[in-house]
Structure formats: C-alpha cells, structure tokens
Write a protein that holds these residues in place. Structure first.
Motif, PDB file in Angstrom:
ATOM      1  N   LEU A 235      -2.911  26.987  26.833  1.00  0.00           N
ATOM      2  CA  LEU A 235      -4.157  26.666  26.157  1.00  0.00           C
ATOM      3  C   LEU A 235      -4.590  25.278  26.643  1.00  0.00           C
ATOM      4  CD1 LEU A 235      -6.185  27.542  23.926  1.00  0.00           C
ATOM      5  CD2 LEU A 235      -4.925  26.015  22.414  1.00  0.00           C
ATOM      6  N   ILE A 236      -5.820  25.221  27.131  1.00  0.00           N
ATOM      7  CA  ILE A 236      -6.295  23.951  27.711  1.00  0.00           C
ATOM      8  C   ILE A 236      -7.588  23.539  27.042  1.00  0.00           C
ATOM      9  CG2 ILE A 236      -7.303  22.923  29.802  1.00  0.00           C
ATOM     10  CD1 ILE A 236      -5.237  24.722  31.302  1.00  0.00           C
ATOM     11  N   GLU A 237      -7.663  22.260  26.699  1.00  0.00           N
ATOM     12  CA  GLU A 237      -8.935  21.714  26.221  1.00  0.00           C
ATOM     13  C   GLU A 237      -9.263  20.528  27.106  1.00  0.00           C
ATOM     14  OE1 GLU A 237      -8.821  20.812  22.037  1.00  0.00           O
ATOM     15  OE2 GLU A 237      -8.248  22.889  21.569  1.00  0.00           O
ATOM     16  N   ALA A 238     -10.413  20.573  27.714  1.00  0.00           N
ATOM     17  CA  ALA A 238     -10.815  19.480  28.610  1.00  0.00           C
ATOM     18  C   ALA A 238     -12.328  19.423  28.653  1.00  0.00           C
ATOM     19  CB  ALA A 238     -10.251  19.703  30.013  1.00  0.00           C
ATOM     20  N   SER A 239     -12.866  18.313  29.086  1.00  0.00           N
ATOM     21  CA  SER A 239     -14.320  18.210  29.171  1.00  0.00           C
ATOM     22  C   SER A 239     -14.695  17.462  30.454  1.00  0.00           C
ATOM     23  CB  SER A 239     -14.872  17.483  27.935  1.00  0.00           C
ATOM     24  OG  SER A 239     -14.228  16.233  27.803  1.00  0.00           O
ATOM     25  N   ILE A 241     -15.859  18.679  33.256  1.00  0.00           N
ATOM     26  CA  ILE A 241     -15.921  19.483  34.478  1.00  0.00           C
ATOM     27  C   ILE A 241     -16.028  20.962  34.126  1.00  0.00           C
ATOM     28  CG2 ILE A 241     -14.674  17.970  36.067  1.00  0.00           C
ATOM     29  CD1 ILE A 241     -12.169  19.700  35.234  1.00  0.00           C
ATOM     30  N   ASP A 242     -16.286  21.773  35.101  1.00  0.00           N
ATOM     31  CA  ASP A 242     -16.302  23.215  34.890  1.00  0.00           C
ATOM     32  C   ASP A 242     -14.878  23.733  35.053  1.00  0.00           C
ATOM     33  OD1 ASP A 242     -16.676  25.878  34.750  1.00  0.00           O
ATOM     34  OD2 ASP A 242     -17.766  26.062  36.653  1.00  0.00           O
ATOM     35  N   ILE A 243     -14.256  23.972  33.950  1.00  0.00           N
ATOM     36  CA  ILE A 243     -12.829  24.313  33.960  1.00  0.00           C
ATOM     37  C   ILE A 243     -12.571  25.591  34.746  1.00  0.00           C
ATOM     38  CG2 ILE A 243     -10.877  24.991  32.514  1.00  0.00           C
ATOM     39  CD1 ILE A 243     -11.454  22.121  32.151  1.00  0.00           C
ATOM     40  N   ALA A 244     -13.377  26.597  34.482  1.00  0.00           N
ATOM     41  CA  ALA A 244     -13.093  27.904  35.063  1.00  0.00           C
ATOM     42  C   ALA A 244     -13.020  27.850  36.581  1.00  0.00           C
ATOM     43  CB  ALA A 244     -14.162  28.901  34.618  1.00  0.00           C
ATOM     44  N   SER A 245     -14.031  27.263  37.180  1.00  0.00           N
ATOM     45  CA  SER A 245     -14.037  27.252  38.641  1.00  0.00           C
ATOM     46  C   SER A 245     -12.992  26.292  39.189  1.00  0.00           C
ATOM     47  CB  SER A 245     -15.436  26.878  39.146  1.00  0.00           C
ATOM     48  OG  SER A 245     -15.787  25.617  38.602  1.00  0.00           O
ATOM     49  N   THR A 246     -12.729  25.202  38.465  1.00  0.00           N
ATOM     50  CA  THR A 246     -11.736  24.239  38.934  1.00  0.00           C
ATOM     51  C   THR A 246     -10.350  24.871  38.976  1.00  0.00           C
ATOM     52  OG1 THR A 246     -13.002  22.581  37.739  1.00  0.00           O
ATOM     53  CG2 THR A 246     -10.862  21.894  38.591  1.00  0.00           C
ATOM     54  N   GLN A 254      -3.917  33.333  37.130  1.00  0.00           N
ATOM     55  CA  GLN A 254      -4.461  34.688  37.250  1.00  0.00           C
ATOM     56  C   GLN A 254      -5.799  34.817  36.540  1.00  0.00           C
ATOM     57  OE1 GLN A 254      -0.897  36.253  35.621  1.00  0.00           O
ATOM     58  NE2 GLN A 254      -0.311  37.258  37.541  1.00  0.00           N
ATOM     59  N   THR A 255      -5.864  34.361  35.297  1.00  0.00           N
ATOM     60  CA  THR A 255      -7.132  34.477  34.578  1.00  0.00           C
ATOM     61  C   THR A 255      -7.425  33.181  33.838  1.00  0.00           C
ATOM     62  OG1 THR A 255      -6.030  35.313  32.640  1.00  0.00           O
ATOM     63  CG2 THR A 255      -6.910  36.957  34.161  1.00  0.00           C
ATOM     64  N   VAL A 256      -8.723  32.895  33.688  1.00  0.00           N
ATOM     65  CA  VAL A 256      -9.163  31.772  32.874  1.00  0.00           C
ATOM     66  C   VAL A 256     -10.259  32.308  31.962  1.00  0.00           C
ATOM     67  CG1 VAL A 256     -10.137  29.451  32.873  1.00  0.00           C
ATOM     68  CG2 VAL A 256      -8.697  30.183  34.772  1.00  0.00           C
ATOM     69  N   VAL A 257     -10.011  32.216  30.676  1.00  0.00           N
ATOM     70  CA  VAL A 257     -10.970  32.770  29.716  1.00  0.00           C
ATOM     71  C   VAL A 257     -11.303  31.690  28.695  1.00  0.00           C
ATOM     72  CG1 VAL A 257     -11.414  34.665  28.117  1.00  0.00           C
ATOM     73  CG2 VAL A 257      -9.756  34.966  29.966  1.00  0.00           C
ATOM     74  N   ALA A 258     -12.591  31.567  28.397  1.00  0.00           N
ATOM     75  CA  ALA A 258     -12.992  30.599  27.363  1.00  0.00           C
ATOM     76  C   ALA A 258     -12.495  31.096  26.014  1.00  0.00           C
ATOM     77  CB  ALA A 258     -14.503  30.462  27.360  1.00  0.00           C
ATOM     78  N   GLU A 259     -11.970  30.161  25.255  1.00  0.00           N
ATOM     79  CA  GLU A 259     -11.471  30.547  23.935  1.00  0.00           C
ATOM     80  C   GLU A 259     -11.842  29.459  22.940  1.00  0.00           C
ATOM     81  OE1 GLU A 259      -7.602  32.927  23.422  1.00  0.00           O
ATOM     82  OE2 GLU A 259      -7.122  30.964  22.633  1.00  0.00           O
TER      83      GLU A 259
END
Lengths: 312, 323
Positions: A235-239, A241-246, A254-259
C-alpha cells in the motif's frame, strides 16, 4: 499412532433433503489451533456436534483420539472439552458448584476435583469469584468459566463454538490469550467463528465452510495465495507525481491500482519495497506511506464469496 | 438415534448418580419447594385438623379409627385429607417437573452437560428420579405429620394393620405423583417454553379433574339403551362408565385409596343380590384381600407412569441439542 487427533472422512449430515454438511474431509493435528470459518448456517456447528456424538452422522467416518463418536460417545466426551455457542451455567449455583457438578459427571475423585477446580479458575483469572453465583457473571466471565471447565477436565481437544461472539474487545483479547494458553498446554483447539480478524491471529490452519462443504483449507498465507493470487501486495501513499506510470517501470511490479484517497495498491511478484521507494523519491514525489500488506483472512473470505456469487 | 442406540458402548446409566443428586439438592433448596410445602400444609392440615376434632367425639368402637383421619370428611368442611391429596399431588408433581428439560435448553446448559460423558438416558432418568424422590420425601413427611397428630390428639396408638394399610396408601400416593411427574416431564421435553409446558400440564390436570367425569358419564348415557331391562344390563353399562372413568389417574388413585383405607370395600361397582349372599355388612376385608382388590388400579398407575416416561424418553432422544 499418527499425530492426528481428529480424522474426518466424507462426513455428511442430512436434514431431510438438505445437506447441512456435505462429505467433508478434515484432519486436526495434536497441539494446533484450527479455525472453522464460514457464514452462519454453513454447517460449522453441525460438524462440531457430530464430532462429539451429540447428533447423528448421516454418512462418513469420524475418528476422535482413536474413538468413534457414534459408537463410543462416552470415551470421546471424556477426552474432549466443548464450549458451546453462548455457553450457559446454572445461575443459582456458584462457579465452584457448577464445576463440581461437571467434575462429578466426569467421575473425578472429590479431593482431586477441588484442587483441579481452583487451579482451573486460577488459570482463567476467575479465582476471586469462585464462590459467587454465576447469575452475577458477565458474558465474558461465563466464557472464561467455560474455558476453566475444559482446563479442569484436562481435555486433549478443546472445541470452542463462536467463543468470541458478543464479547467486547478487551474480553476477546483475554479469551484469545487463554486459547493460546490451551495450545501451550498441548491441547488441540478447534474454533468455529465468523469473526475473522480475531481468529486469524490465533489459528495455525483454517477451513473455510460454504454450504456444508469445505471450500478452502490451509494456513492463512496459503489461502491468500490461493484466492488472492501469489504476490506481495503493497500500500503506497505519495503525492507530487503520477504514481501509476512511475511505478509501472519498476521491475517486478505487476499491477498498480488506485485505492482510496491518494493511495495505491501495488502487487509485485517479489519484495519491491526498496525499489519502489527509491523510484518515487528520485522522481521527485513525496512518499508518505509504504506498507507491506499482510494477507488478511477477511480479504480472502470476502473475495472468495464474491467470486462464488459471480460464478453462481 | 436407532442406529447408534443399538451399537453404542458404555452404560446408559453412567452419570445417573450425579444428575440425580443435583436435581434432588436443587429441588430441596429451591424456593418453589417451600411454596409447594406451604401449599400442601395449608390444604392438608385443615381437613386433618377438622377430622381429628370430629373423631375425638366419636364414642362407638371403630376398629379402624386411625384410618378415618385420612378419609373422614368433617361436616364443617366437605373435603377429606385424601380428597385434598387427590388434587395437591398433581400440582406438586407438575410444579417439580414442568421445566425439567426445557429450562436446560433455555439456559443453554443442555449442550454443555451433554458434552460430558453421559447419555441423554441418564439425564432424563436422573431428573425424573430426582423429582420422584423429592415428592416421596414431601409426602412421607406429610404422612408422618398426620400420624403424629393422630397419636397426640386421639391418644390411641394405631394397630399394625392400620399402619400397613396407611403405608400402602403412601406408596399409592407416590405412584400417583409419579404419573403426573412423568406427564409434566413429557411436556417439558415437547415444549421449549416453560410457560406453555406448565399450562399444558395444568390443563390436562383440569381436564381429568373437572371435565373427564362429565364426559365419561355423558358417553355412558349415550351407550345406555332407553330402558334398562335387567340387573345384568345395568351392570354392563355401569362397567362402561367405570372403564372410561379409570382413564383418569385421579380415579385410579381414589379407588386405590378407598380400597386401602376403607377396609369394608369389596368392589367399586354395584353388587348383585347373588353376590351379596353370605356377606356380613360392614365387615372389613383382610389386608391381602384389599390388596388384591386394588392391584389393577395400582399396576395401572405404575404402568401409566412408565408409558408416559417412555414417551418423553423417545422424544428427548430425537431432539436436536442445538438451541
């Protein structure tokens, strides 16, 4: 003699045409805590009653400590302690008198019984209310008195049906400690419950019941792998930058999903925490949280029954 | 259960002793027992006291004066002690048994107790015996009190045969209580609610006590031809009435009591003139003859108790333990 204390093969219970328990196989080893989980009405209590010989077996075989509960219920019940769902005691008697009655039913010699009663009450921290009437006891105290009965009985197997339901968090915590204590004393413990997170913390293995069948069985991690798929969830919380593409560029992810709000759920095939942290920081993002998600039984359970419903 | 009942191992009576001792101790120390005893004393003492008062004034010689304490109905109060017992005993028995099994369900103690090494047989039988012995203790105490009061107030010791007859009467009273105890135990197995169970037991008691005699005589009248032509015909119809009335345990008990405590009793039906030949009016029968007379009633009471208990047993064996 194997190390299995309970060995169940093809156990079935029919109520008319409905199969309350449908051909389950189950083994419980000496000294482990085993959880029977599942929604209400899935067949957990019926299974327990059949293990104790308290209800008729429609088909299949049960072996409890080398005895057959159908033919030798007395031998089984002498060695197995049972704490029913919302256990009751005789309200007009004191705790000591209640346990004394059980001791007589177990044919424990009188002098021996008094010692065992006070020791058992000591072990569940009820020694100070030994001579109080049970009518004054809270629900948590009654459950502990039930555990004391099992301790006094010197049972080799303890079967606890929904032991934590209706208890406040503190009482639950204390009860689970006592269950761990039983395990330390070498007792195999079978717990049935629908309260998952609490059970997860004490169980070595669990079986997930669904419509009278065992849907899944194994340790919590094994079940998680089976249902949620193998992998390391983060579980990652960051601000900033665009987390998904990074993160998609990180090896192993394998997967990155906003939660939720500003949070992301990352699943990787290995432990990628260090690489993920480095990538976020080096891309100029501010990392506020990075947590390794332990597979939770609740998640396994919810996911499993969701998939069941979709399949249906 | 049939399958397992045949093959199961271990005595069905394992644990009977502890269950019996617990039930007995519970009954003796319960507030309910105090109430029942007060009830018994209130209803029993009054007829006894008034009949004693009347008997003290009797001057003619009576070989069975002592037994009259039990049976005489004083003018001031038209009920005798045995009549009072006829309806006190069922109430006591129902009071002891109506919540025997269902209260264990409701307090969720049943599954915990049955998970100890005992069979259901022992639990049910222990409860029944616990109630029956409690009842026996209460009735014996009452019987001794009446005897003691008789000794003190009449100033005359009972003869051996009177003691024997009164002792048989005590046994009959306990058997009668056993029937009602078994009935209330049966309802406590059938109904989960203690109130329903008590209501059904009391309802059945009221039915037998008030309604059944009327129904029995109505049916008998229905059987009777418009004109009775011979004594034999009359006797046959009377016999129908007696058979019907004897379905009520109360009838069996009162016939037993009459046979035992009124030694002059030769039959419960009418006697034909031919049968009366050679009979000395008012002469008492020896005890063994009286026992032969009441033997069917006595066996009827005990058989009824066993049949009702067996019904409770069968239903209890099939019942699911889970609440």
């Amino acid at each position: 003699m194997t190390d299995n204390v309970i060995d169940v093969r093809g156990l079935t219970k029919l109520y008319g045409a409905t199969r309350a328990v449908d051909a389950i196989d189950l083994t419980i080893r000496r000294g482990e805590i085993f959880g029977l989980l599942g929604p209400n009405g899935a067949g957990k209590t019926t299974t327990i009653l059949m293990l104790l010989g308290l209800t008729e077996v429609s088909a299949g075989t049960v072996d409890v400590l080398g005895f057959d509960p159908v033919r030798q219920p007395l031998e089984v019940k002498r060695r197995v302690g049972y704490l029913p769902d919302a256990v009751g005691f005789y309200d007009h008697l004191t705790a000591r008198e209640n346990l004394r009655y059980t001791a007589r039913l177990l044919a424990i010699p009188r002098r021996d019984a008094e010692k065992r009663i006070s020791d058992a009450m000591e072990s569940v921290q009820l020694a100070d209310v030994l001579d109080k009437r049970v009518s004054t006891f809270s629900r948590g105290m009654r459950q502990r008195l039930g555990i004391a009965e099992i301790v006094m009985k010197k049972a080799e197997i303890a079967i606890l049906d929904e032991p934590t339901s209706g208890l406040d968090p503190h009482a639950t915590f204390e009860l689970l400690e006592m269950i761990r204590g039983l395990k330390k004393a070498g007792v195999a413990v079978l717990i049935s419950s629908h309260l998952l997170d609490r059970v997860q913390s004490v169980c070595d293995r669990v079986a997930l019941f669904n419509h009278g069948k065992i849907a899944l069985m194994g340790s919590v991690v094994e079940l998680a792998n089976q249902v949620l798929g193998a992998g390391h969830p983060l579980l990652i919380e960051a601000s900033g930058i665009d987390i998904a593409s990074t993160l998609r560029g990180v090896e192993g992810v394998q997967t990155v999903v906003a939660e939720g709000e500003g949070g992301w759920r990352v699943v990787a095939d290995r432990d990628v925490r260090a690489a993920v942290a480095q990538r976020i920081v080096s891309s100029g993002g501010s990392l506020t949280r990075l947590a390794d998600l332990q597979p939770s039984l609740e998640e396994v359970y919810t996911r499993y029954f969701q998939e069941e419903r979709h399949a249906a | 259960m049939q399958r397992s009942a045949i093959r199961r191992e271990g005595s069905a009576f394992t644990g009977l002793g502890p269950v019996f001792m617990k039930e007995f101790a519970d009954h003796l120390s319960s507030a309910r027992m105090m109430v029942l005893m007060l009830f018994v004393i209130a209803f029993g003492a009054f007829p006894v006291a008034s009949s004693l008062q009347q008997l003290r004034t009797v001057t003619e010689s009576d070989a069975f004066l002592f037994l009259r304490i039990f049976t005489s109905a004083p003018d001031s109060l038209p009920i005798s002690f045995v009549f009072a017992l006829n309806f006190i005993i069922p109430i006591m028995a129902i009071g002891l048994g109506f919540d025997a099994v269902n209260s264990e369900f409701n307090h969720r103690t049943l599954s915990r107790v049955l998970s100890q090494p005992i069979y259901r047989d022992a639990l049910l039988l222990g409860k029944f015996l616990g109630g029956l012995v409690t009842l026996a203790v209460a009735l014996t105490a009452l019987w001794l009190i009446v005897f003691g009061a008789g000794l003190l107030l009449l100033g005359l010791p009972p003869r051996g045969v009177e003691v024997a007859r009164a002792g048989c009467f005590l046994v009959a009273a306990i058997a009668y209580g056993g029937v009602w105890l078994a009935i209330s135990l049966l309802f406590s197995v059938i109904f989960r609610s203690t109130a329903t169970s008590a209501l059904c037991s009391l309802g059945l008691w009221l039915f037998f006590f008030l309604l059944w005699p009327m129904i029995a005589s109505a049916i008998t009248i229905g059987f009777a031809p418009s004109q009775i032509r011979s004594a034999e015909e009359y006797l046959a119809i009377e016999q129908i009435g007696l058979v019907l009335a004897r379905f009520s345990p109360g009838t069996l008990f009162s016939e037993t009591v009459v046979g035992l405590l009124n030694p002059e009793t030769r039959t419960f039906a009418s006697m034909l003139p031919a049968q009366m030949r050679g009979v000395i009016q008012g002469a008492p029968l020896p005890l063994d003859q009286s026992l032969i007379l009441i033997w069917p009633q006595m066996t009827g009471l005990i058989a009824g108790m066993i049949v009702v208990f067996a019904a409770a047993y069968v239903i209890f064996q099939r019942e699911e333990v889970r609440a």
